[in-house]
Design a protein around this motif. Structure first.
Motif, PDB file in Angstrom:
ATOM      1  N   ASP A 538       0.831  -1.214   0.000  1.00  0.00           N
ATOM      2  CA  ASP A 538       0.000   0.000   0.000  1.00  0.00           C
ATOM      3  C   ASP A 538       0.864   1.262   0.000  1.00  0.00           C
ATOM      4  OD1 ASP A 538       0.910  -0.470   2.556  1.00  0.00           O
ATOM      5  OD2 ASP A 538      -1.057  -0.336   3.539  1.00  0.00           O
ATOM      6  N   LEU A 539       2.024   1.221   0.643  1.00  0.00           N
ATOM      7  CA  LEU A 539       2.939   2.368   0.592  1.00  0.00           C
ATOM      8  C   LEU A 539       3.504   2.523  -0.819  1.00  0.00           C
ATOM      9  CD1 LEU A 539       4.548   4.655   1.832  1.00  0.00           C
ATOM     10  CD2 LEU A 539       6.214   2.972   2.671  1.00  0.00           C
ATOM     11  N   HIS A 540       3.822   1.412  -1.439  1.00  0.00           N
ATOM     12  CA  HIS A 540       4.319   1.455  -2.814  1.00  0.00           C
ATOM     13  C   HIS A 540       3.257   2.033  -3.751  1.00  0.00           C
ATOM     14  CE1 HIS A 540       5.508  -0.464  -6.770  1.00  0.00           C
ATOM     15  NE2 HIS A 540       6.593   0.192  -6.424  1.00  0.00           N
ATOM     16  N   ASP A 541       2.008   1.642  -3.549  1.00  0.00           N
ATOM     17  CA  ASP A 541       0.922   2.174  -4.371  1.00  0.00           C
ATOM     18  C   ASP A 541       0.800   3.690  -4.210  1.00  0.00           C
ATOM     19  OD1 ASP A 541       0.304  -0.334  -5.287  1.00  0.00           O
ATOM     20  OD2 ASP A 541      -1.292  -0.684  -3.823  1.00  0.00           O
ATOM     21  N   ARG A 542       1.102   4.178  -3.025  1.00  0.00           N
ATOM     22  CA  ARG A 542       0.966   5.619  -2.755  1.00  0.00           C
ATOM     23  C   ARG A 542       2.069   6.432  -3.413  1.00  0.00           C
ATOM     24  NH1 ARG A 542      -0.519   9.848  -2.846  1.00  0.00           N
ATOM     25  NH2 ARG A 542      -1.104  11.337  -1.224  1.00  0.00           N
ATOM     26  N   ILE A 543       3.251   5.841  -3.608  1.00  0.00           N
ATOM     27  CA  ILE A 543       4.399   6.642  -4.041  1.00  0.00           C
ATOM     28  C   ILE A 543       4.856   6.360  -5.475  1.00  0.00           C
ATOM     29  CG2 ILE A 543       5.240   6.756  -1.674  1.00  0.00           C
ATOM     30  CD1 ILE A 543       7.363   4.696  -2.374  1.00  0.00           C
ATOM     31  N   ARG A 544       4.286   5.357  -6.131  1.00  0.00           N
ATOM     32  CA  ARG A 544       4.889   4.882  -7.377  1.00  0.00           C
ATOM     33  C   ARG A 544       4.456   5.634  -8.630  1.00  0.00           C
ATOM     34  NH1 ARG A 544       1.501   1.433 -10.452  1.00  0.00           N
ATOM     35  NH2 ARG A 544      -0.442   0.889  -9.402  1.00  0.00           N
TER      36      ARG A 544
END
Length: 706
Positions: A538-544
């Motif tokens: 979910d963090l990756h989804d936020r920053i990618r």
């Protein structure tokens, strides 16, 4: 401009410039060619078009009572629709260009559309209105009549006051540049070109820039992935081969064909699909012949390079055309055919290829120099096209709001992510500070204290309130380096901040918010880390979504000589103190050795080599840097994997080798060089390390010069 008091007829449009009165047929032809201006309120309307009687473009625009325009508007619409096609509303590129010298009052609503044409409902008339709207909104003129069809990648509706319209109309007539949206005939080819230019240049919302379809990846015969989406899209619009509508199902489909040498990509040609329909046209047949030549060479590196650079030149010319009041579809058609013809010339003639490459390279260089002016405090040394493209993308930040923007920088260690983060900050024009925060290997309380701040008494030693890095970056940029090193628990804290743009200082019950741009960086493969359970999806989804990948030094070896020279100048303390000293250079053998190395530590490692060289030489020594000055570590990774000791990563010398030393006769080594043997091959043959071979050849050259 006098307001008419009778039913509108062609005679109502006496031109103020030429004093002529156009006929209805002339008005129809002008509107079909150049478009119609229609600005309306509930009670009044402005109607305008290019005067068909003037030698130079002149905006002939008049104000009427709205009910007086009904009969004229219907006749004009029906005559165009029955003979030529349906007029549809088109706002591009006026939504990003308002070329007026004096400020005018406008309000704009924008909406992205998914289909080629769309209709907007009445419910959005006042969406996004500014606070300074006049009390009586009904007096504002809308550029769009709700319920009619519109086209473009985005639809922009503008509202004006009477005095603004007069200023803009005068501007159009004086400059020949358009300031009003117009109703135009819809054309598929123009629509595709319109979308291409919007997506690749004029869509200034940085966050939406990458929210397009995923890039098309071709698998080429040499088994490396290459993103050719932009080149393919540009070639696709050049290949569209008729001014009439082309069925929507026709797109540049991609077929991957497996051959004995691997995978290659061949696009399905639009021209092949429609050739039966338009085979009677000599122009189309010529077009198909030209495009087939270009498609056959599409995956060649020089064609890819030309397509990428030509696309930027094309967009420039398209924008210049589309701003003009005498802009026509025919001009766009001729423009795209010119670029397609130039590509064919580049394929068939080497001199033409060199000429076109020089033109494209000069244009590209000017574009990069313009981009660099957006971050003058950061000097990024490179002549690599990927780095150049990155500079251009960073420069776009000067045109958009970066409030609460997240950008992810991907790159191996030592590639200069910090430099690019500073360039992003400068280009954004943000007034606050650039604050760097290194995730590192920190205990949780210390991490949160340094990032979010703490209040007095939050923990032992917290004798006062202290701002964290995020709060220090208010109205500026926070650069969070090596986010991939965060523990899962700290990733949760980071996600909470990036989702809500709020944080709590350690020991505080109060929540604070922040207006900052966040630049994140990592040298890790985050998707692999997710698979291994080390990084939150979910963090990756936020920053990618907005990410920029910095290429490693081994993929841009042309940069090595200029970077080496830059670092020599930077660390030459004696030369910097006294410019009269002779400049220190590097020998050709030295440069070759540097280029042969793969640089796992990238630019930082290269600078470290230069620092080590200056540490090991006398300050007065101004002689060229030679291979003998380079550290032995540069020659440790010089053979193929089966020749390298995986533990030491150094060249192994099998005991069965019958030599273990170089021949004393220089002529033998010279003969090896003339036969095309590489230094590493000579080293393998004689069982010595590559550094020894390079030094020996360097000595041979020195003897030859005596």
């Amino acid at each position: 401009m006098e307001e008419a008091n009778k039913t509108v007829t062609p005679a109502s449009f006496v031109c103020e410039k030429c004093k002529g009165t156009p006929s209805m047929d002339q008005i129809v032809q002008s509107v079909a060619t150049y478009g119609l201006i229609s600005l309306i309120t509930d009670e009044k309307a402005w109607i305008g078009f290019n005067c068909p009687l003037c030698e130079q473009p002149w905006t002939n625009i008049k104000k009427f009572k709205r009910e007086e325009t009904t009969q004229f508007g219907l006749e004009l619409y029906n005559r165009i629709a029955s003979n030529l096609g349906t007029p549809v509303y088109h706002s591009f590129p006026y939504s990003v260009h308002l070329p007026v010298k004096e400020p005018v009052y406008v309000s704009r609503y924008m909406r992205e559309i998914e289909s080629p044409v769309d209709k907007l409902g009445e419910e959005i008339v006042y969406d996004g209105e500014p606070e300074e709207y006049p009390d009586d909104r009904r007096k504002l003129y809308s550029s769009y009549f709700f319920g009619l069809e519109a086209f473009g990648p985005e639809i922009a509706i503008w509202w004006y006051r009477d005095e603004d319209i007069e200023k803009l109309a005068a501007y159009e007539s004086d400059t020949g540049l358009r300031a009003f949206p117009r109703y135009r005939l819809y054309d598929n080819i123009y629509s595709a070109i319109d979308n291409f230019c919007w997506q690749n240049r004029l869509h200034l919302d940085y966050l939406k820039e990458l929210n397009l379809d995923w890039p098309i990846t071709y698998l080429l015969s040499y088994s490396t992935k290459k993103d050719l989406k932009k080149a393919f899209d540009f070639m696709h619009i050049l290949d569209m081969s008729h001014l009439q509508d082309i069925p929507e199902a026709i797109t540049g489909e991609i077929h991957l064909i497996q051959s004995s040498s691997g995978w290659s990509a061949l696009p399905r040609q639009t021209a092949d699909i429609i050739s039966d329909t338009y085979s009677t046209s000599n122009t189309v047949l010529d077009h198909e012949k030209i495009s087939s030549v270009v498609w056959a060479n599409f995956t060649k590196d020089y064609i890819q390079d030309l397509l990428k650079k030509f696309s930027e030149m094309f967009i420039d010319e398209y924008i210049a055309l589309s701003k003009r009041t005498d802009f026509t579809y025919r001009a766009v058609w001729q423009l795209k055919e010119k670029y397609l013809s130039d590509l064919k010339k580049a394929i068939e003639s080497r001199p033409e290829r060199q000429k076109l490459k020089q033109i494209a390279n000069e244009d590209h260089r000017l574009r990069v120099l313009k981009a660099e002016k957006c971050f003058p405090g950061v000097k990024i040394i490179s002549q690599n096209i990927e780095i150049d493209d990155l500079k251009i993308k960073i420069s776009k930040l000067s045109k958009v709001s970066t409030e609460r923007t997240i950008i992810l920088l991907l790159g191996e260690r030592g590639t200069g992510k910090g430099f690019f983060a500073k360039a992003i900050h400068e280009a954004s024009g943000r007034k606050g500070k650039f604050v760097k925060f290194d995730c590192g290997d920190k205990q949780e309380t210390l991490f949160k204290s340094e990032l979010f701040g703490h209040v007095k008494g939050a923990f032992t030693g917290a004798d006062r309130d202290r701002k964290g890095a995020i709060e220090k970056a208010e109205n500026g940029t926070i650069f969070i380096d090596e986010i991939g090193n965060l523990s899962l628990s700290l990733q949760a804290a980071m996600l909470g901040f990036l989702q809500d743009w709020e944080f709590q200082p350690v020991g505080s019950e109060k929540t604070k918010d922040v207006n900052a741009m966040v630049v994140l960086a990592t040298n890790m493969d985050l998707e692999a880390e997710i698979e291994n359970g080390n990084f939150r999806a979910d963090l990756h989804d936020r920053i990618r979504f907005v990410n920029r990948k910095i290429p490693p030094l081994r993929n841009r070896k042309d940069d090595i000589p200029i970077l080496f020279d830059h670092f020599i100048n930077k660390h030459d303390s004696q030369g910097n103190k006294d410019p009269s000293f002779e400049k220190i250079t590097a020998t050709s053998d030295c440069i070759k050795a540097l280029i042969d190395f793969d640089w796992p530590g990238n630019v930082r490692e290269l600078e470290g080599v230069v620092i080590g060289i200056f540490d090991n030489r006398e300050e007065e020594d101004r002689s060229p840097i030679d291979v003998s000055d380079l550290p032995d570590s540069l020659f440790s990774i010089s053979a193929s994997k089966d020749q390298v000791d995986p533990k030491s990563n150094k060249l192994s010398h099998p005991s069965k080798n019958k030599y273990n030393h170089l021949p004393k006769d220089d002529s033998i080594l010279i003969e090896h060089e003339q036969d095309g043997m590489k230094r590493k091959d000579v080293a393998q043959k004689y069982g010595v390390d590559q550094a020894t071979v390079i030094r020996r050849y360097s000595n041979i050259r020195k003897k030859a010069q005596i």
